[in-house]
Scaffold this active site. Structure first.
Site, PDB file in Angstrom:
ATOM      1  N   GLY A  54       0.947  -1.175  -0.046  1.00  8.89           N
ATOM      2  CA  GLY A  54      -0.105  -0.127   0.141  1.00  8.89           C
ATOM      3  C   GLY A  54       0.969   1.085  -0.068  1.00  8.89           C
ATOM      4  O   GLY A  54       1.680   1.515   0.981  1.00  8.89           O
ATOM      5  N   VAL A  55       0.806   2.024  -0.969  1.00  5.98           N
ATOM      6  CA  VAL A  55       1.377   3.410  -1.017  1.00  5.98           C
ATOM      7  C   VAL A  55       0.383   4.201  -0.735  1.00  5.98           C
ATOM      8  O   VAL A  55      -0.442   4.522  -1.290  1.00  5.98           O
ATOM      9  CB  VAL A  55       2.109   3.604  -2.519  1.00  5.98           C
ATOM     10  N   GLY A  78      -0.576   8.077  -0.381  1.00  5.04           N
ATOM     11  CA  GLY A  78      -0.301   9.450  -0.843  1.00  5.04           C
ATOM     12  C   GLY A  78      -0.087   9.218  -2.281  1.00  5.04           C
ATOM     13  O   GLY A  78       0.587   8.485  -2.736  1.00  5.04           O
ATOM     14  N   GLY A 126       1.778  12.306  -3.658  1.00  2.03           N
ATOM     15  CA  GLY A 126       2.816  13.570  -4.127  1.00  2.03           C
ATOM     16  C   GLY A 126       3.621  12.979  -5.049  1.00  2.03           C
ATOM     17  O   GLY A 126       3.423  11.837  -5.745  1.00  2.03           O
ATOM     18  N   ALA A 136       3.120  17.340   7.008  1.00  2.00           N
ATOM     19  CA  ALA A 136       1.831  17.810   7.905  1.00  2.00           C
ATOM     20  C   ALA A 136       0.924  16.743   8.367  1.00  2.00           C
ATOM     21  O   ALA A 136       0.456  16.678   9.377  1.00  2.00           O
ATOM     22  CB  ALA A 136       1.266  18.949   7.642  1.00  2.00           C
ATOM     23  N   LYS A 196      17.655   9.576  -3.439  1.00  2.00           N
ATOM     24  CA  LYS A 196      18.243  10.841  -3.315  1.00  2.00           C
ATOM     25  C   LYS A 196      18.113  11.854  -4.435  1.00  2.00           C
ATOM     26  O   LYS A 196      18.777  12.425  -5.110  1.00  2.00           O
ATOM     27  CB  LYS A 196      19.651  10.482  -3.044  1.00  2.00           C
ATOM     28  N   ASP A 236      19.180  14.602   5.250  1.00  2.00           N
ATOM     29  CA  ASP A 236      18.122  15.097   4.402  1.00  2.00           C
ATOM     30  C   ASP A 236      17.664  16.289   4.762  1.00  2.00           C
ATOM     31  O   ASP A 236      17.578  17.048   3.914  1.00  2.00           O
ATOM     32  CB  ASP A 236      16.996  13.999   4.504  1.00  2.00           C
ATOM     33  N   GLU A 291      18.644  19.712   2.256  1.00  2.00           N
ATOM     34  CA  GLU A 291      17.733  20.239   1.758  1.00  2.00           C
ATOM     35  C   GLU A 291      17.688  22.211   1.978  1.00  2.00           C
ATOM     36  O   GLU A 291      17.772  22.911   1.250  1.00  2.00           O
ATOM     37  CB  GLU A 291      16.385  19.968   1.627  1.00  2.00           C
TER      38      GLU A 291
END
Lengths: 499, 499
Positions: free
Chosen positions: A57-58, A60, A62, A129, A178, A241, A245
């Site tokens: 199960g994925v 999201g 995005g 969030a 990455k 990470d 960024e």
């Protein structure tokens, strides 16, 4: 401030074994790291790696969810493992998921909690969030023994900040590409022609109640198309990470190009020339040179006069940016940075964030891109010195904090020059900041201005001084060159397409 | 984003009574505030206010310690109350304290713990980092019933972040001058000629086991020379103080002048002209106009063309700076900002902080200052719109968060135009950032760049658009004008001397 000789991972042993995949040893300065070289020839091993998993199960849709769900489905097409996408009720992404073949009719699209309850591996790719707000509901929905999958360490940081933990009895693994989700998909597709094309990934095993975790993580990474996979911990991944960024991957690049554009304009360059010497130079020839022949080659490709300029820029920049990366690292490790993200989400509510793409430099980007066909840009020595020094400062800070070399070079160099900068080259830096994940966007807006000011107020004035020979010697003999060259041997011969 | 109609203090009742001093009522929008008008005519009342206090120990000889110890000693010269200075063993400040008459021989200079143990009122004016590290030792040294005095709320924030508290049985009061230590002394000295010259102060009573606290705090404030003293709470003081110095008092001013200097330079102005239109304009005519005739008068003093420019700058700036002040406020209230200060102190150790005074604009400051005699600078409409909008954004954020009007106008306007900007006018903004308290300096370096980028990337591009009439109407009818005018009636007719 002196550079750090070499890194010895303090987060974990980087050696490990696999029941399923043939592993290799990569010799990096100071130690060996066990890595897995990827490629489609490994796909027949996937059923063995995914033993006990009938359904993935994925959650999201995005950029990462959209890429990973498709890569996993395609890689597992010849198996009996299904990949389903779980979305929040009323999600605006449902139409796009359906358009890509994840539908209610064929049982591969559903409510996120229902998909979580049905899956043996539940990969959490919803926004940070949402993850902060809803992870407890998702945990409660899991069936016994289901494995929790993550693609970065945000949730670990969040749980730690709030005194929570992952639910007992479940494996917790992470596979962290990455590069942007978009690149994860595009390079995977290119992999059909050139075996091994893809985005490198780290993996971490955070909880392993039944001994399946390492091979499951490696299988997931292979199925995503990772050319090479290296081991880290969730904590180490989280720190590198989030810091990366905020620094060289996004925040610092924004600070570099804004400050350099102004600098060249004030020195008399017209807008197009100033853009070419700053932004275009970083995303074009500098990134390309590093990707192809490494960091040191940027300097070595310059003539004597250019090297003199590079050296002064490098030496003036290294100290202030090292200080800033250390500050970011402290705030990330302490949890302060994450609190500020959560405060911002609360304050902004559903209001859109203001955009930063309105500053004058971005107005000339289109004109610069239109000129590309007619001329090849040379590396601008000052810009190169500033960029390479900032990148080296991040490398050194990560090394001092004990990250493994694979993580350091991927999170500081390879992700930049092979994934993000090519994307910025196609659009621009501000567009990328305005359109990346909210945690990254908030971080880049928080720290980009700090870099800009450090360049303008501290580094550039100091670049009038002679170069520090000791610092240059350290750069010349830096172990990062060897580490990057080891990692580069695993790079497939295909660039990311950003058309 | 809309402005806030008026403030109703949510932190405390601003009314109170005094056994010793004649209080006045100041009518501000929405409510009345009880205030104490200061002056040397009140000095005869000091022994009554300081009942039970034979010895005041001032710990620390930074700018506030140096000013407050001397003002207190001078104001209490005709009483039997002594003022002693306590310093850490080996403190480099001992020589200067001795030169100002605090000596071991006359019993007014000693080890800080010894002075703390000997005093009835112990005023903690050591650096924030020292306070964080050593407050427990100091608390342990206090004699029974000794009152703890603070001049800002840092220690409250620190205790709260670490789950600590003030020791029971001791009064805890604060008197917080709304200006630098240097000004607190200089204006006090000017008060010998012009009664009431001084820096306004807030006071707070945090613990009052024996009923003496309010008059003791008022007496302390009168003895410092405060022209007017208003009530707040330690929490409210802490928030407005730390937010204010990160925003309009220091951080935002730095961002304003750096971004405007670059803007004027890029528009073709030579360095001296660009400096005059940016930094010199803010610290000179704009600050002077606000100090003399208020915020609205800055706009009203412009001709029609100037007002049009002011209006566009104001409207483009208000939104992004309001967002930033809200972000700062959230981080201060949450404790995040304080954690970052403590992390920075730990990381920096004894290393000096890098300086920001090297950016190109500051090189022309001396030349600009030398030209002052020959010409009078007019208010620059664009600069004025940016500055006034940022100041109003802070006023509105403080009002929305429930601060009392006296605190809002002192912490957002009066401290700026009557204390800090005149000082910056004499030196420059970067010099001031590089030479203020470490907590303020770290905060200004953290947030100044955020303001700079918000101006450059969001506000200035938006200033090309027509002004928002609704926002202008709100500014025109803003209750801050009335609140500021009430407070201004208490201003003595003397400017701070910064010679």
């Amino acid at each position: 401030m002196t550079q750090t000789a070499h890194s010895q991972s303090t987060f974990s042993e980087t050696a490990y074994t696999s029941r399923v995949f043939p592993l290799e040893t990569m010799t990096v300065p100071g130690c060996d790291e066990t890595i897995l070289r990827g490629g489609r020839h490994l796909f027949p091993l996937l059923p063995d790696a995914f033993v006990g998993v009938r359904r993935i199960g994925v959650l999201g849709w995005g950029p990462q969810g959209r890429a990973q769900a498709r890569n996993l489905r395609d890689s597992l097409a010849d198996t009996d493992i299904t990949v389903a996408v779980g979305l929040r009720p009323g999600s605006a992404s449902a139409a796009d998921a359906r358009a890509h073949g994840f539908t209610e009719e064929n049982g591969t699209l559903g409510d996120w909690l229902a998909v979580a309850a049905d899956s043996d591996l539940v990969i959490l790719l919803i926004a940070d969030a949402a993850l902060a707000a809803h992870h407890q509901e998702i945990f409660a929905a899991l069936k016994p023994g289901a494995v929790i999958g993550l693609s970065h360490g945000f949730l670990l940081g969040h749980l730690r900040a709030h005194g929570g933990d992952f639910p007992p009895g479940h494996g917790v693994i992470a596979v962290c590409p990455k590069g942007m989700g978009d690149s994860v998909r595009r390079l995977y597709e290119q992999g059909a022609q050139i075996n091994g094309a893809g985005i490198n990934s780290s993996f971490a095993v955070h909880a392993d109640p039944d001994g399946r975790a390492t091979d499951l993580a490696l299988g997931w990474s292979v199925a995503l198309g990772s050319p090479y996979t290296f081991r880290t911990t969730l904590e180490s991944e989280y720190r590198s990470d989030i810091v990366g960024e905020r620094a060289i991957l996004l925040g610092a690049v924004h600070g570099i190009v804004e400050s350099l554009y102004t600098r060249y304009r004030l020195a008399g360059d017209d807008p197009v020339t100033a853009y070419e010497k700053s932004c275009e130079n970083v995303t074009g020839p500098i990134a390309h040179t590093i990707s192809r022949v490494g960091l040191r080659a940027v300097r070595e490709g310059l003539d004597a006069a250019g090297r003199e300029v590079f050296d002064r820029a490098y030496c003036a920049t290294y100290g202030p940016t090292r200080e800033l990366v250390a500050e970011i690292y402290d705030e990330v490790a302490d949890g302060t940075e994450l609190r500020s993200v959560i405060l911002a989400e609360r304050r902004l509510g559903t209001r859109p964030m203001s955009e930063i793409g309105g500053s004058p430099m971005w107005a000339v980007g289109a004109e610069v891109r239109a000129r590309r066909v007619s001329r090849e840009l040379q590396v601008e020595p000052f810009t190169a010195g500033v960029f390479v020094a900032t990148m080296t400062a991040q490398v050194d800070e990560f090394a001092e904090r004990g990250h493994p070399w694979s993580e350091i070079v991927n999170e500081s160099i390879i992700e930049a020059v092979d994934s993000l900068l090519p994307y910025m080259h196609a659009r621009d830096v501000a567009y990328m900041v305005d359109n990346c994940s909210r945690t990254a966007r908030l971080g880049a807006r928080r720290w980009g201005p700090r870099f800009q000011s450090a360049y303008e107020q501290i580094a550039y004035p100091a670049s009038e001084l002679p170069a520090d020979e000791e610092l240059l010697r350290e750069f010349d003999t830096h172990p990062v060159h060897e580490a990057l060259s080891c990692a580069a041997k695993l790079r497939p011969s295909v660039d990311i397409s950003v058309a």
